[in-house]
Scaffold this active site. Structure first.
Site, short mmCIF file in Angstrom:
data_model
loop_
_atom_site.label_atom_id
_atom_site.label_comp_id
_atom_site.label_asym_id
_atom_site.label_seq_id
_atom_site.Cartn_x
_atom_site.Cartn_y
_atom_site.Cartn_z
N HIS A 149 73.20 -74.65 95.16
CA HIS A 149 73.82 -75.15 93.93
C HIS A 149 73.50 -76.63 93.67
O HIS A 149 73.79 -77.13 92.58
CB HIS A 149 75.34 -75.00 93.98
CG HIS A 149 75.82 -73.59 93.99
ND1 HIS A 149 75.37 -72.62 93.11
CD2 HIS A 149 76.73 -72.95 94.80
CE1 HIS A 149 75.97 -71.47 93.37
NE2 HIS A 149 76.79 -71.65 94.38
N ASP A 189 72.82 -64.69 98.15
CA ASP A 189 74.17 -65.23 98.05
C ASP A 189 74.85 -64.61 96.83
O ASP A 189 74.20 -64.33 95.83
CB ASP A 189 74.10 -66.75 97.91
CG ASP A 189 75.46 -67.43 97.98
OD1 ASP A 189 75.77 -68.01 99.04
OD2 ASP A 189 76.20 -67.40 96.98
N HIS A 191 76.66 -65.90 94.67
CA HIS A 191 76.61 -66.79 93.51
C HIS A 191 75.15 -67.08 93.14
O HIS A 191 74.28 -67.15 94.00
CB HIS A 191 77.32 -68.11 93.82
CG HIS A 191 78.74 -67.93 94.26
ND1 HIS A 191 79.12 -67.95 95.59
CD2 HIS A 191 79.87 -67.71 93.54
CE1 HIS A 191 80.43 -67.77 95.67
NE2 HIS A 191 80.90 -67.61 94.44
N ASP A 282 78.36 -64.28 101.38
CA ASP A 282 79.61 -64.16 100.65
C ASP A 282 79.66 -62.94 99.75
O ASP A 282 80.63 -62.74 99.03
CB ASP A 282 79.93 -65.43 99.86
CG ASP A 282 78.73 -66.02 99.15
OD1 ASP A 282 77.67 -65.37 99.17
OD2 ASP A 282 78.86 -67.12 98.58
#
Length: 645
Positions: A149, A189, A191, A282
Site C-alpha cells: 500500500h 493479499d 486488499h 489476510d
C-alpha cells in the site's frame, strides 16, 4: 519428456535451496502507546516459530537481514518520502511523531519504525538477488512492516516502503546482468496492491496480478484502483490485471478458478524470468480484516501452480495476515511447497460463488485483446457449477460467524418455545403492549431501514429484494405516523462480514458518541414504543412474541437522561441511543455499544464494506428520500466504509 522426468525425480536427487529471512529487530516497530493493533510484532514471530518448531528452518538457508540503501528505495519512492521514513524514529521527531502519523491512512510510528522499514525492504532485495543469481531456488522474506500500500510519496495501510516494488525495480534496473527481464508479481493479499500497481503502471517488464476483495470499491483501500478496468497504460497496457471479488467469503475454489482461468494462461504467454508474490495471508480463514476463507491447503495449491513457471524462481514477501494461527499455518504450508516436500493434506470439493464466475468472465473479456489465451468463452457447463449464495463454509469460525449460528438457533428455538405460553405470560404481553401503544417515539434509521419498504418488513412482515430471509413483522402492523429526515453529528461505519438477512458483507453501525466533525443521514419514522421494541427484537434476531419489552417507559426516561441504554440480552444492536427530540417526541436509534466500537477499532470484530444488495438498499433510501442522488449516495457509503475508525 526428459525434462518432465527430471523434474519428477528432483525430490529424490536434489534438495531445493530455499532461503528464509527473519530479523527480530523488525519487531521493534510497534504502536507508540502499546495498544493492540492487527499489524503487530507477533505476526512475524508466529511464522518464524512455526517454521522453527516444525524443523523447516533447518532445511532452509537462513539469510541475514540487511537494510536497504536509499538509492534503491528511491527507484520507486520520492526522496521526500525516503527522508521522512529514515528520520521519523530519530529523537528530533519524538514530539511530532504521533501527529505526523495521524496525517496518513492507517499508519502508526515509533522509535523502531525506521529500522524495521529499512530492514524489510533490504531483506526482500537480498532474497530477490540470491534467487535471481541462482544461489537459491526460491525464498520467503518474513518481513514487516508490509509494503504493497506504500505509495510513491506517502506511507499507507500499515506500509512504509513498497518492499516488493523496490526489489523488482532493483533486479530490472540495477542488476540487468542477472537475466531477470520479465517479472510476474502476484498479489494475493486480500486488499488491492494499489501502490505496486501504480509503480509499474506503464512498464511491460512487470505483469502485475492482484486478486482482492473490492466490494465495488467499498473495501479497503476504498478506491476504484482495484477495478478490473484498470489494465495499465502506454507500454504497460494489458500488463495490469485486477480480479476484484464482489463479496467476502471467497475461498479455495474461487481462487483456484482465478488461477486456472486467468493467471495461469496469461503466465504461460508472459513467460516470466522470476515471480515475486506479495504474500498477504489476510484472505485466510478467520482473518479479522479479510472476511475470506482460503485454507492453508488452498495457499499451497496456489503456490504450487506458480512453481511451474520461471524454473521455480519464486520469492514470497510477507504482506498482510492478522489471525496469528491462520497466518502461521498458511506460511508454513507455503514453505513446504517451496521445499517440494510432501504437500499438506486437503481437498476442495466446493464450487466458486456465482459472483466469482461473473468477475472471471468480465476480466477475461477485458484482457482478451492483450492475451489471446483469454479470448475463448468459458463453457457453461463449467460456470454453472457454483456455490449457493447461502453456502457457509464450515471451516470458518470467526466470532461474527459464531454469532450468526447462535442467531440461527434462536430463530428456531424462540418460535417453538412461543407455542407453550401460559395464560399469565399472554396477559403480561398484552399488558405491556397496551401501555406502549399510547407512547410515540421517532425511530432514527441510518442503514437499510432508511428505505421505507425495508422498514415496513419489520412492521408488516415480508422481505425486499436482496434479503435472504423474511421478517415476522410487529404485533402492530400500522404504518409509521410520519417520516422525517435529519443529519446528525455521529459517525456511520460498516462492520461484521456476513448476516443471515443479507449474506456476505458488512452492515451499518452508528458511533454512539457524537462528534462535531461527523455527519450522517437518518430517516426518522414516528412509531409507537411497542413497534420500536418489535423492531429492536428483530434487529437482534429474536421473536417479537415476548412477555416483556426491552425499552419500558422507565427505560425510555433513563435513555433520555443518560443518552443511551444497553440491552442485557445482547445482540449486534443492543445499545439504544437518545438523539434529542422532535416536536416534543424523543428520537431513538439502535446501534452497537462503545465496547463493540473498540473491538471494531482493534479488529477483534471485522469491519467490512456492505454487499451489493445491502448497499443498493441504502442508496434507494437516500435517493428516494430526496437526500442524495444515487451517485452521491454511493460516494457517501464508500467513504463511510473505507475511512478508519
Amino acid at each position: 519428456m526428459a525434462e518432465e522426468a527430471g523434474h519428477s525425480q528432483r525430490n529424490d536427487t536434489v534438495r531445493r535451496r530455499v532461503g528464509l529471512v527473519y530479523d527480530e529487530r523488525m519487531c521493534n516497530h510497534t504502536t507508540p502507546d502499546g495498544d493492540d493493533h492487527p499489524e503487530c510484532p507477533d505476526r512475524i514471530r508466529v511464522i518464524w516459530n512455526k517454521l522453527r518448531y516444525s524443523g523447516l528452518t533447518e532445511r532452509c538457508v537462513v539469510l541475514d537481514a540487511k537494510e536497504a540503501e536509499d538509492k534503491y528505495i528511491q527507484s520507486v519512492h520520492s526522496k521526500t518520502h525516503v527522508d521522512l521514513i529514515r528520520n521519523i524514529s530519530s529523537k528530533q521527531f519524538d514530539s511530532r511523531r504521533d501527529r505526523i502519523a495521524s496525517k496518513y491512512n492507517s499508519i502508526y510510528l515509533n522509535k523502531g519504525s525506521s529500522e524495521a522499514a529499512y530492514l524489510a525492504a533490504g531483506s526482500v532485495i537480498e532474497a530477490a538477488e540470491k534467487v535471481a543469481k541462482g544461489e537459491l531456488d526460491s525464498a520467503f522474506a518474513i518481513v514487516r512492516p508490509p509494503g504493497h500500500h506504500a505509495e510513491e510519496n506517502e506511507p499507507m495501510g500499515f506500509c512504509m516502503f513498497n518492499n516488493v516494488a523496490v526489489a523488482a525495480s532493483y533486479l530490472l534496473n540495477e542488476r540487468a546482468e542477472l537475466g531477470i527481464h520479465r517479472i510476474l508479481i502476484v498479489d494475493w493479499d486480500v486488499h488491492h496492491g494499489n501502490a505496486t500497481q501504480k509503480m509499474f503502471w506503464k512498464d511491460s517488464r512487470v505483469l502485475f496480478f492482484s486478486v482482492h476483495r473490492h466490494d465495488f470499491g467499498c473495501f479497503y483501500p476504498g478506491t476504484d484502483d482495484g477495478d478490473l478496468s484498470m489494465i495499465g497504460e502506454g507500454p504497460g497496457e494489458g500488463y495490469n490485471i485486477n480480479v476484484p471479488w464482489e463479496q467476502g467469503r471467497c475461498g479455495d475454489p474461487d481462487y483456484f478458478a482465478a488461477w486456472d482461468h486467468i493467471l495461469i494462461p496469461v503466465a504461460k504467454e508472459f513467460n516470466p524470468d522470476m515471480i515475486i508474490v506479495s504474500a498477504g495471508f489476510d484472505a485466510a480463514v478467520r482473518d479479522p480484516l479479510g472476511g475470506c476463507c482460503i485454507s492453508p491447503y488452498g495457499y499451497s495449491v496456489l503456490l504450487r501452480k506458480l512453481m511451474d513457471f520461471a524454473q521455480g524462481k519464486i520469492l514470497l514477501s510477507l504482506e498482510g495476515g492478522y489471525n496469528l494461527e491462520s497466518l502461521a499455518n498458511s506460511a508454513h504450508a507455503c514453505v513446504q511447497v517451496l521445499l517440494e516436500e510432501k504437500p499438506i493434506d486437503g481437498s476442495s470439493e466446493a464450487y466458486p460463488f456465482e459472483s466469482t464466475w461473473r468477475v472471471i468472465e468480465n476480466v477475461r473479456l477485458k484482457l482478451s485483446v492483450y492475451w489471446p489465451s483469454l479470448a475463448n468463452e468459458l463453457p457453461k457447463k463449467l460456470t454453472s457449477q457454483k456455490a449457493p449464495a447461502s453456502q457457509l463454509l464450515v471451516e470458518v469460525s470467526s466470532e461474527s460467524e459464531t454469532e450468526d449460528i447462535e442467531e440461527a438457533i434462536k430463530d428456531i428455538i424462540q418460535p417453538l418455545s412461543a407455542l407453550k405460553v401460559d395464560e399469565d405470560q399472554k396477559d403480561a404481553s398484552v399488558s405491556w403492549r397496551a401501555e406502549q401503544k399510547l407512547i410515540d417515539i421517532w425511530y432514527a434509521s441510518f442503514g437499510s431501514n432508511m428505505w421505507k419498504p425495508r422498514l415496513l418488513c419489520y412492521i408488516q412482515g415480508g422481505q425486499v429484494e436482496g434479503m435472504q430471509k423474511s421478517c415476522s413483522g410487529s404485533m402492530d402492523s400500522s404504518p409509521p405516523k410520519d417520516v422525517m429526515w435529519k443529519c446528525i453529528p455521529h459517525r456511520l461505519f460498516f462492520g461484521r462480514d456476513y448476516t443471515k438477512t443479507w449474506g456476505p458483507g458488512g452492515v451499518a453501525f452508528l458511533h454512539p458518541e457524537s462528534s462535531a466533525v461527523e455527519k450522517s443521514y437518518i430517516c426518522m419514522y414516528k412509531l409507537t414504543l411497542e413497534q420500536f421494541n418489535d423492531v429492536l427484537f428483530q434487529e437482534n434476531s429474536l421473536s417479537c412474541n415476548v412477555d416483556a419489552p426491552w425499552i419500558t417507559s422507565e427505560a425510555l426516561n433513563t435513555v433520555k437522561n443518560t443518552g443511551s441504554f444497553s440491552i442485557a440480552e445482547g445482540g449486534w444492536y443492543r445499545n439504544v441511543v437518545f438523539l434529542g427530540e422532535e416536536q416534543g417526541v424523543p428520537i431513538l436509534t439502535m446501534t452497537c455499544d462503545l465496547h463493540d466500537v473498540q473491538a471494531f477499532k482493534s479488529a477483534k470484530l471485522p469491519r467490512c464494506a456492505p454487499g451489493s444488495f445491502y448497499a443498493n438498499t441504502l442508496i434507494r433510501g437516500l435517493s428516494e428520500g430526496g437526500q442524495l442522488s444515487e451517485e452521491e449516495a454511493l460516494a457517501y457509503i464508500k467513504e463511510a466504509a473505507a475511512r478508519p475508525l
